[in-house]
Scaffold this active site. Sequence first.
Site, PDB file in Angstrom:
ATOM      1  CG  ASP A 410      -1.834   1.152   1.324  1.00  0.00           C
ATOM      2  OD1 ASP A 410      -2.335   1.566   0.276  1.00  0.00           O
ATOM      3  OD2 ASP A 410      -2.051   1.662   2.428  1.00  0.00           O
ATOM      4  CG  PHE A 561      -8.910  17.421  -7.855  1.00  0.00           C
ATOM      5  CD1 PHE A 561      -7.852  18.035  -8.514  1.00  0.00           C
ATOM      6  CD2 PHE A 561      -8.954  16.038  -7.810  1.00  0.00           C
ATOM      7  CE1 PHE A 561      -6.852  17.284  -9.099  1.00  0.00           C
ATOM      8  CE2 PHE A 561      -7.953  15.280  -8.387  1.00  0.00           C
ATOM      9  CZ  PHE A 561      -6.900  15.900  -9.040  1.00  0.00           C
ATOM     10  NE  ARG A 614       0.956  14.566  -3.067  1.00  0.00           N
ATOM     11  CZ  ARG A 614       0.199  13.765  -2.323  1.00  0.00           C
ATOM     12  NH1 ARG A 614       0.740  13.121  -1.303  1.00  0.00           N
ATOM     13  NH2 ARG A 614      -1.070  13.597  -2.588  1.00  0.00           N
ATOM     14  CB  THR A 615       4.262  20.337  -8.960  1.00  0.00           C
ATOM     15  OG1 THR A 615       3.794  19.382  -9.924  1.00  0.00           O
ATOM     16  CG2 THR A 615       5.737  20.083  -8.691  1.00  0.00           C
ATOM     17  CG  ASN A 805      -7.415   0.262   1.947  1.00  0.00           C
ATOM     18  OD1 ASN A 805      -6.813   0.397   3.018  1.00  0.00           O
ATOM     19  ND2 ASN A 805      -6.910   0.669   0.813  1.00  0.00           N
TER      20      ASN A 805
END
Length: 1012
Positions: A410, A561, A614-615, A805
């Site tokens: 994960d 988003f 992360r951009t 999960n």
Amino acid sequence: MSEEGFENDESDYQTLPRARVNHRQRGLGWFLLGGWKVLCGSCCDCLAHICRRKKELKARTVWLGCPEKCEEKYPKNAIKNQKYNIFTFVPGVLYQQFKFFLNLYFLVVACSQFVPSLKIGYLYTYWAPLGFVLAVTMVREAVDEVRRYQRDKEMNSQLYSKLTVRGKVQVKSSDIQVGDLIIVDKNQRIPADMIFLRTSEKNGACFIRTDQLDGETDWKLKVAVGCTQRLPADLFSITAYVYAQKPQLDIHSFEGNFTREDTDPQIHESLSIENTLWASTVVASGTVIGVVIYTGKETRSVLNTSYAKNKVGLLDLELNRLTKALFLAQVVLSIVMVAVQGFVGPWFRNLFRFVVLFSYIIPISLRVNLDMGKSAYGWMIMKDENIPGTVVRTSTIPEELGRLVYLLTDKTGTLTQNEMVFKRLHLGTVSYGTDTMDEIQSHIIHTSGATPSRKTQASGPKVRKSVSSRIHEAVKAIALCHNVTPVYESHVNGETESAEADQDYSDDNRTYQASSPDEVELVRWTQSVGLTLVNRDLNSLQLKTPSGQILSFHILQIFPFTSESKRMGIIVREESTGDITFYMKGADVAMASIVQYNDWLEEECGNMAREGLRTLVVAKKCLSEEQYQDFENRYNQAKLSIHDRGLKVAAVVESLEREMELLCLTGVEDQLQADVRPTLELLRNAGIKIWMLTGDKLETATCIAKSSHLVSRSQDIHVFRPVSNRGEAHLELNAFRRKHDCALVISGDSLEVCLRYYEHEFVELACQCPAVVCCRCSPTQKAQIVTLLQQHTANRTCAIGDGGNDVSMIQAADCGIGIEGKAVFSSVFYFASVPLYQGFLMVGYATIYTMFPVFSLVLDQDVKPEMALLYPELYKDLTKGRSLSFKTFLIWVLISVYQGGILMYGALVLFESEFVHVVAISFTALILTELLMVALTIRTWHWLMVVAEFFSLGCYLASLAFLNEYFDLSFITTWPFLWKVSAITLVSCLPLYIIKYLKRKFSPPSYSKLSS
């Protein structure tokens, strides 16, 4: 398969690949070599399916607070993870034991001793070891089953408040029914799938934590049904019902309707995923009231959980095969013995007697030592100082950790901590990092309250903006364009209660809630540099400047988003000036065509991505009142469309997304778990292929794959395009096949399409990749991927995860990780169907005389742990399984035949007048040979090994005084006895020591080269 295979007509793939068709051939050989077990298993599965045939899942109408109105009987809301009940425990455990040939063989041999004509020795010599093995297994299974029962009981006994006509009543989780109105407080687990009706939060929404459902620790925003949230009275003052679709696996979608009947006209509201509260999630804010629509086995969490299977280690399967080979040799030997006798008399009975006599060729001590060795390895893992807190849930498969080829992990909480840290702000001409954030703060303080309005700027000539104004606009955009909500709490008499947001703006009392940790970190960063989000509801938000001034904004529109758009936007009106501004942020691939021309965005995005950041690209567009009114009219009209609503809405929004002003580029780092990078590198060097299975977005998963070095910097990444049908999957597989040595990134939807039409081809290509990333995976898809690897590669898999999960994946794998030797034997035979060693001698040989030295081999090490970590390539030798290959097995059989012959014939040559001397000499030599062979096998001595050797020898010598029935004490104390035993032992062991020495000198194994 050649590349042309994909270029052929698609009809070629209507049939299964030839390699798989061959497996379907059936014949007598297939039946005798295991087909009977497959057929029996299929019959059992069929009968079990008939006995517990599931009723068809249907859509339902659920009346609020009236479970008695339900049209059908729905499953009980009880959690059950037990494998057995009080009636099936004994038969179930016995079946799991005797489905293996090894155990079944011992059972048949033991039962044969009840037949007088077949009886060879004492009953206890056969039943005592078998009973010990079964007793240990049953106790172990019983302990595990009791633990599972206690955990289930604890969950099912949790109390919840249920609304009734007479008020609140307490009800157990297991007693909740479809139609019940359940109250769930903050930080409490949601007991069943519900529709969200009311909340104590004034904005009509709440946050829930879903980490035990989808593995993501991001908080999800849920919205109460408008009709019930606005009610001035309680829910029993209305007559209403919910129409819910039939229970499904998909945790990300829901379709339903809410209808209120006691009004004219009736009130109808459509329900979607944002109105649901799934079981096993946790309320993160406020108190909620919901109506239960699915319970027990029909909840999303249970539907996505596979039932635990009994895992069997590769070692057990290999030993099972070798046992069959030994049994075959045993039968051949018995036939030879009967043939030597000339098949005279009741030869068939003699044949079976010989089979029983040779039964010690397959030693039951092997089973005992194996089980005890596994338990010892489990205990060592739990006591390892380098991994404190580790708990071994099963003691049947610890050796699987040495045979792994695929590791499926994960992402969130396993590879990453899911804690974001703001690292970079780039304005095109200037870049700010963690060490220069104080400069940004000084610019914000400088421009606070002095930023000119849009109208003032527009009236003058276009001039280059100062760095301070550009920084202020960028930070302001970041502080406004999000879905973050500030939450304030007050402590009254030790109890925490929600308070009005405008009552207390202190930073210490404020926490932020959002569906994405990225957004929370961005808002925290704006707070750290001076622009603080202090209040937000569905229609407005407020920012506080360093000077304490409150800037109020009215939210006109929000564009959330989506994985398709890869961006989110917001239109706000500043109350003090009336300026309307459209802010947008998103992935660089989506924003590059939206913002005005620039020459730095693509390059800087690449630089940040290589750093593992992360951009997000942030842009804005100023709108006049006329422009906004025109947009709003077209937008509302599109939202009312019946056909192609989504496309029309997207087209209207896209009309605004043109020539937007590029403000900045942000870089946020998702903190990796400690030592993730060196660990993945070690595993990769050890020959283990790593696949990352996550429910997160494609961009996020790709970024983590790079930053964690799951994908090395020199490797290309092939992003599998979204496919929805056979033709698209065919073309994309063709494109992927032409790539070489590149990592694969694929979404769950595309994966499902590929597996539907081209399962074999896809798995074949994916297994050739150095790394695979599967994003947007459901829990069942994770388990399906594990099963596919097991079926197509026949290699051992390991799954590691930290959320609910991941349970299905962990259960499906050969070895699951949740974040919270070799038997030495000798064969002894004689040309007569009577046992040479009777009664206690054989029990003693299988237990106290030889068990402890063999068991002590669990302490053996071929290399030191430090050396194994320094040279992970050594692990590849383990995955090849050479220690239990047929070649190794035949070598040990030849050694056994050689030693058995020396022991037997040496004693026959050297014995004197009485037969008892043969027993004394050969059995003593056998014990000494066994102890010396264990010593020969040891690579690294441990003091407990020495103790085990001398303890076993001491036990044997001490027992000689009590074994008058078998030994002549006057003979075994003489020098002839000693030199004869020593001579036989020397001849049986010395050649093997010489061979071992020569082999290590001229053909040393890889680990010994490192040790030297």
